[in-house]
Design an enzyme around this catalytic site. Structure first.
Site, mmCIF file in Angstrom:
data_model
loop_
_atom_site.group_PDB
_atom_site.id
_atom_site.type_symbol
_atom_site.label_atom_id
_atom_site.label_comp_id
_atom_site.label_asym_id
_atom_site.label_seq_id
_atom_site.Cartn_x
_atom_site.Cartn_y
_atom_site.Cartn_z
ATOM 1 N N TYR A 1 15.523 4.750 13.121
ATOM 2 C CA TYR A 1 15.146 4.146 11.826
ATOM 3 C C TYR A 1 16.366 3.543 11.145
ATOM 4 C CZ TYR A 1 14.110 4.003 6.811
ATOM 5 O OH TYR A 1 13.987 3.604 5.489
ATOM 6 N N ASP B 1 6.368 2.596 -2.939
ATOM 7 C CA ASP B 1 7.126 1.639 -3.744
ATOM 8 C C ASP B 1 6.306 0.394 -4.037
ATOM 9 O OD1 ASP B 1 9.078 3.487 -3.309
ATOM 10 O OD2 ASP B 1 10.550 2.096 -2.463
ATOM 11 N N LYS C 1 17.219 -0.302 10.172
ATOM 12 C CA LYS C 1 17.478 -0.728 8.785
ATOM 13 C C LYS C 1 18.798 -1.486 8.687
ATOM 14 C CE LYS C 1 14.081 0.418 6.044
ATOM 15 N NZ LYS C 1 13.335 -0.578 5.276
ATOM 16 N N THR D 1 0.818 -1.224 0.000
ATOM 17 C CA THR D 1 0.000 0.000 0.000
ATOM 18 C C THR D 1 0.848 1.269 0.000
ATOM 19 O OG1 THR D 1 -0.088 -0.140 2.407
ATOM 20 C CG2 THR D 1 -1.943 -1.091 1.197
ATOM 21 N N SER E 1 18.481 1.086 3.084
ATOM 22 C CA SER E 1 18.367 2.539 2.899
ATOM 23 C C SER E 1 19.706 3.265 3.004
ATOM 24 C CB SER E 1 17.424 3.083 3.975
ATOM 25 O OG SER E 1 17.540 4.478 4.078
ATOM 26 N N ALA F 1 7.766 -3.348 3.592
ATOM 27 C CA ALA F 1 7.057 -2.827 4.763
ATOM 28 C C ALA F 1 8.048 -2.268 5.778
ATOM 29 C CB ALA F 1 6.237 -3.935 5.423
ATOM 30 N N GLU G 1 20.012 5.873 4.470
ATOM 31 C CA GLU G 1 20.091 6.414 5.834
ATOM 32 C C GLU G 1 21.118 5.651 6.667
ATOM 33 O OE1 GLU G 1 18.319 9.015 7.816
ATOM 34 O OE2 GLU G 1 18.462 9.661 5.743
HETATM 35 P P1 NDP Z 1 5.865 3.918 2.653
HETATM 36 O O1 NDP Z 1 5.950 4.550 3.989
HETATM 37 O O2 NDP Z 1 5.141 4.614 1.548
HETATM 38 O O3 NDP Z 1 5.193 2.461 2.820
HETATM 39 C C1 NDP Z 1 5.447 1.658 3.937
HETATM 40 C C2 NDP Z 1 4.587 0.401 3.820
HETATM 41 O O4 NDP Z 1 4.845 -0.446 4.943
HETATM 42 C C3 NDP Z 1 3.075 0.666 3.828
HETATM 43 O O5 NDP Z 1 2.476 -0.183 2.881
HETATM 44 C C4 NDP Z 1 2.654 0.263 5.232
HETATM 45 O O6 NDP Z 1 1.332 -0.167 5.335
HETATM 46 C C5 NDP Z 1 3.607 -0.916 5.445
HETATM 47 N N1 NDP Z 1 3.738 -1.324 6.838
HETATM 48 C C6 NDP Z 1 4.165 -0.577 7.897
HETATM 49 N N2 NDP Z 1 4.158 -1.314 9.024
HETATM 50 C C7 NDP Z 1 3.735 -2.563 8.683
HETATM 51 C C8 NDP Z 1 3.519 -3.759 9.402
HETATM 52 N N3 NDP Z 1 3.760 -3.841 10.716
HETATM 53 N N4 NDP Z 1 3.094 -4.846 8.730
HETATM 54 C C9 NDP Z 1 2.836 -4.789 7.409
HETATM 55 N N5 NDP Z 1 3.000 -3.678 6.662
HETATM 56 C C10 NDP Z 1 3.451 -2.573 7.305
HETATM 57 O O7 NDP Z 1 7.354 3.566 2.188
HETATM 58 P P2 NDP Z 1 8.047 3.610 0.734
HETATM 59 O O8 NDP Z 1 7.157 2.932 -0.232
HETATM 60 O O9 NDP Z 1 8.558 4.962 0.477
HETATM 61 O O10 NDP Z 1 9.336 2.706 1.006
HETATM 62 C C11 NDP Z 1 9.294 1.291 0.872
HETATM 63 C C12 NDP Z 1 10.425 0.688 1.700
HETATM 64 O O11 NDP Z 1 11.674 1.175 1.239
HETATM 65 C C13 NDP Z 1 10.396 1.019 3.193
HETATM 66 O O12 NDP Z 1 10.907 -0.108 3.875
HETATM 67 C C14 NDP Z 1 11.361 2.183 3.337
HETATM 68 O O13 NDP Z 1 11.886 2.231 4.642
HETATM 69 C C15 NDP Z 1 12.393 1.797 2.302
HETATM 70 N N6 NDP Z 1 13.124 2.880 1.696
HETATM 71 C C16 NDP Z 1 12.456 3.907 1.097
HETATM 72 C C17 NDP Z 1 13.133 4.901 0.432
HETATM 73 C C18 NDP Z 1 12.426 6.032 -0.225
HETATM 74 O O14 NDP Z 1 13.101 7.027 -0.539
HETATM 75 N N7 NDP Z 1 11.137 5.950 -0.472
HETATM 76 C C19 NDP Z 1 14.613 4.859 0.339
HETATM 77 C C20 NDP Z 1 15.217 3.708 0.973
HETATM 78 C C21 NDP Z 1 14.484 2.761 1.617
HETATM 79 P P3 NDP Z 1 0.107 0.840 5.711
HETATM 80 O O15 NDP Z 1 -0.407 1.353 4.392
HETATM 81 O O16 NDP Z 1 -0.844 -0.054 6.412
HETATM 82 O O17 NDP Z 1 0.665 1.939 6.575
HETATM 83 P P1 GDR Z 2 14.631 11.137 4.751
HETATM 84 O O1 GDR Z 2 13.436 11.887 3.999
HETATM 85 O O2 GDR Z 2 14.677 11.450 6.188
HETATM 86 O O3 GDR Z 2 15.856 11.364 3.920
HETATM 87 O O4 GDR Z 2 14.154 9.609 4.622
HETATM 88 P P2 GDR Z 2 12.636 13.222 4.324
HETATM 89 O O5 GDR Z 2 12.010 13.610 3.033
HETATM 90 O O6 GDR Z 2 11.751 13.080 5.507
HETATM 91 O O7 GDR Z 2 13.813 14.276 4.730
HETATM 92 C C1 GDR Z 2 14.828 14.656 3.815
HETATM 93 C C2 GDR Z 2 15.614 15.817 4.386
HETATM 94 O O8 GDR Z 2 14.805 16.999 4.374
HETATM 95 C C3 GDR Z 2 14.990 17.683 5.602
HETATM 96 N N1 GDR Z 2 13.827 18.524 5.890
HETATM 97 C C4 GDR Z 2 12.570 18.098 6.090
HETATM 98 N N2 GDR Z 2 12.051 16.837 6.062
HETATM 99 C C5 GDR Z 2 10.715 16.704 6.274
HETATM 100 N N3 GDR Z 2 10.176 15.488 6.209
HETATM 101 N N4 GDR Z 2 9.915 17.793 6.573
HETATM 102 C C6 GDR Z 2 10.408 19.058 6.622
HETATM 103 O O9 GDR Z 2 9.680 20.009 6.871
HETATM 104 C C7 GDR Z 2 11.801 19.220 6.368
HETATM 105 N N5 GDR Z 2 12.620 20.301 6.315
HETATM 106 C C8 GDR Z 2 13.841 19.876 6.046
HETATM 107 C C9 GDR Z 2 15.184 16.558 6.629
HETATM 108 O O10 GDR Z 2 15.746 17.075 7.822
HETATM 109 C C10 GDR Z 2 16.090 15.634 5.840
HETATM 110 O O11 GDR Z 2 17.427 16.043 5.940
HETATM 111 C C11 GDR Z 2 13.571 9.091 3.426
HETATM 112 C C12 GDR Z 2 12.576 7.989 3.835
HETATM 113 O O12 GDR Z 2 11.866 7.580 2.678
HETATM 114 C C13 GDR Z 2 13.302 6.798 4.427
HETATM 115 O O13 GDR Z 2 12.375 5.727 4.606
HETATM 116 C C14 GDR Z 2 14.386 6.351 3.442
HETATM 117 O O14 GDR Z 2 15.106 5.265 3.956
HETATM 118 C C15 GDR Z 2 15.330 7.509 3.142
HETATM 119 O O15 GDR Z 2 14.575 8.572 2.589
HETATM 120 C C16 GDR Z 2 16.411 7.129 2.138
#
Ligand code: NDP
Ligand code: GDR
Length: 326
Positions: free
Chosen positions: A151, A13, A155, A10, A127, A83, A129
């Site tokens: 977080y 990604d 990871k 959901t 990630s 997830a 991160e």
């Molecule tokens: P989202 O936050 O959009 O999605 C997270 C998903 O995890 C949702 O479908 C959520 O379900 C599900 N989830 C959370 N807790 C549970 C649980 N206990 N059991 C089952 N499902 C659960 O993340 P993204 O799509 O952006 O990212 C996908 C993955 O990649 C994540 O693991 C994230 O940490 C990692 N990642 C993301 C990056 C990015 O830039 N987007 C970069 C690097 C890594 P629900 O809809 O119910 O909340």
């Molecule tokens: P990040 O993403 O922490 O890199 O994690 P986010 O977009 O939350 O922050 C990126 C950078 O922007 C700065 N920032 C702010 N961030 C948010 N959210 N809101 C603000 O108002 C704001 N102002 C400045 C943050 O401090 C940070 O430096 C994302 C997630 O998708 C993780 O799950 C994933 O693993 C990493 O990217 C790679």
């Protein structure tokens, strides 16, 4: 026909990966956790028009018995663990939940796969991160990790467990060290979508300012559609491995604001206000990935530039808010 199980279906990604796998002819099963507002769950899959093409499985990655049952029943060829409690800032407020879901959850699924479908190929969403306080100016698979948030620590556990199951049990497990990737389906709490949504609302007269945290942080931002392709490619290789997925360009949050507001003909400096509530206890100042291995071994390169990404996101937010007003 191959069968895939996606946890996190959901999320951003999960939606794009489902679309990619469906287009390739996979049977896609998606894990859904129970909530009292089930109707909102499929919003992203609906946006892509694929909500009826995925088979949904009730479960939660915290419940290893549920994960085992699902994997036993569907016998997937590929398991993608997307997830997570994925919002870095929330991980300081909920460190234990973050550890349970983002760290132990990975182990739950690895164990379920090992016991019920050991031949299945496994992808872990690791990630950038994990690099945190960066130890090299450009981060590759060989760069040491230095996590800076609960977080990122969680990871790192998932990453090493994925490596460990590969080395201990000979399983086909891969860890994708993905740098930030965004899209119109990004959650509103993340900075890119927060900014593109605000630029659209301000343009339409629905808001007048944008409270922000650290504008000096820089990130290596790509498009989620490009990045899910890399996930799939990893599982098509002969054996599992770890790969950095990034664009090789880093952009500041300030420049993100500039580009997004320019897209609607406005100057971000007139609207962006500093608000300490959005600062973090420990910041990751700079991330810049080196995707050379993914390019050489997977033949992967990103197709969407940062400017194209932000333009697509602003456009989608303008459309959403205009439609709501009409
Ligand atoms: P989202 O936050 O959009 O999605 C997270 C998903 O995890 C949702 O479908 C959520 O379900 C599900 N989830 C959370 N807790 C549970 C649980 N206990 N059991 C089952 N499902 C659960 O993340 P993204 O799509 O952006 O990212 C996908 C993955 O990649 C994540 O693991 C994230 O940490 C990692 N990642 C993301 C990056 C990015 O830039 N987007 C970069 C690097 C890594 P629900 O809809 O119910 O909340
Ligand atoms: P990040 O993403 O922490 O890199 O994690 P986010 O977009 O939350 O922050 C990126 C950078 O922007 C700065 N920032 C702010 N961030 C948010 N959210 N809101 C603000 O108002 C704001 N102002 C400045 C943050 O401090 C940070 O430096 C994302 C997630 O998708 C993780 O799950 C994933 O693993 C990493 O990217 C790679």
């Amino acid at each position: 026909m191959k069968t895939a199980l996606i946890t996190g279906v959901t999320g951003q990604d999960g939606a794009y990966l489902s679309q990619l796998l469906l287009d390739k002819g996979y049977k896609v099963h998606g894990l859904i956790r129970r909530s009292s507002h089930a109707e909102a769950h499929l919003r992203r899959l609906e946006w892509l028009g694929i909500q009826n093409d995925v088979t949904y499985e009730d479960g939660n990655i915290l419940d290893v018995s549920a994960m085992s049952r699902i994997i036993r029943e569907i016998k997937p060829d590929e398991v993608y663990n997307l997830a997570a409690q994925s919002f870095v800032k929330a991980s300081w407020q909920q460190p234990l939940l973050t550890s349970q879901v983002t760290a132990i959850g990975v182990n739950n699924i690895l164990e379920a796969v090992r016991l019920e479908a050991p031949e299945a190929r496994f992808y872990q969403a690791s990630s950038s991160e994990m690099y945190g306080l960066i130890q090299e100016p450009q981060q590759s698979e060989a760069t040491p990790f230095y996590p800076r948030s609960p977080y990122a620590v969680a990871k790192l556990f998932g990453h090493w467990m994925t490596v460990n199951y590969r080395e201990s049990f000979g399983m086909h497990t891969s860890s994708g060290i993905l740098f930030n990737h965004e899209s119109p389906l990004r959650g509103l709490e993340f900075v890119t979508r927060k900014v593109t949504d605000a630029a659209a609302r301000i343009k339409l007269g629905l808001a007048s300012e944008l409270p922000m945290g650290n504008l000096d942080a820089t990130r290596d931002w790509g498009h989620a559609r490009d990045y899910v392709r890399a996930m799939w490619l990893m599982l098509q290789q002969e054996s599992g491995d770890d790969y950095v997925v990034a664009t090789g360009r880093t952009v500041s949050v300030r420049d993100l604001c500039r580009v997004a507001f320019e897209q609607v003909g406005l100057n971000y400096e007139d609207y962006v206000k500093l608000d300490a509530a959005f600062l973090r206890p420990a910041e990751v100042d700079v991330l810049l990935g080196d995707p050379a291995k993914a390019k050489a071994k997977l033949g992967w390169t990103p197709e969407v530039t940062f400017e194209q990404l932000i333009a697509e996101m602003v456009e989608a937010d303008l459309e959403r808010h205009s439609a709501r007003r009409a």
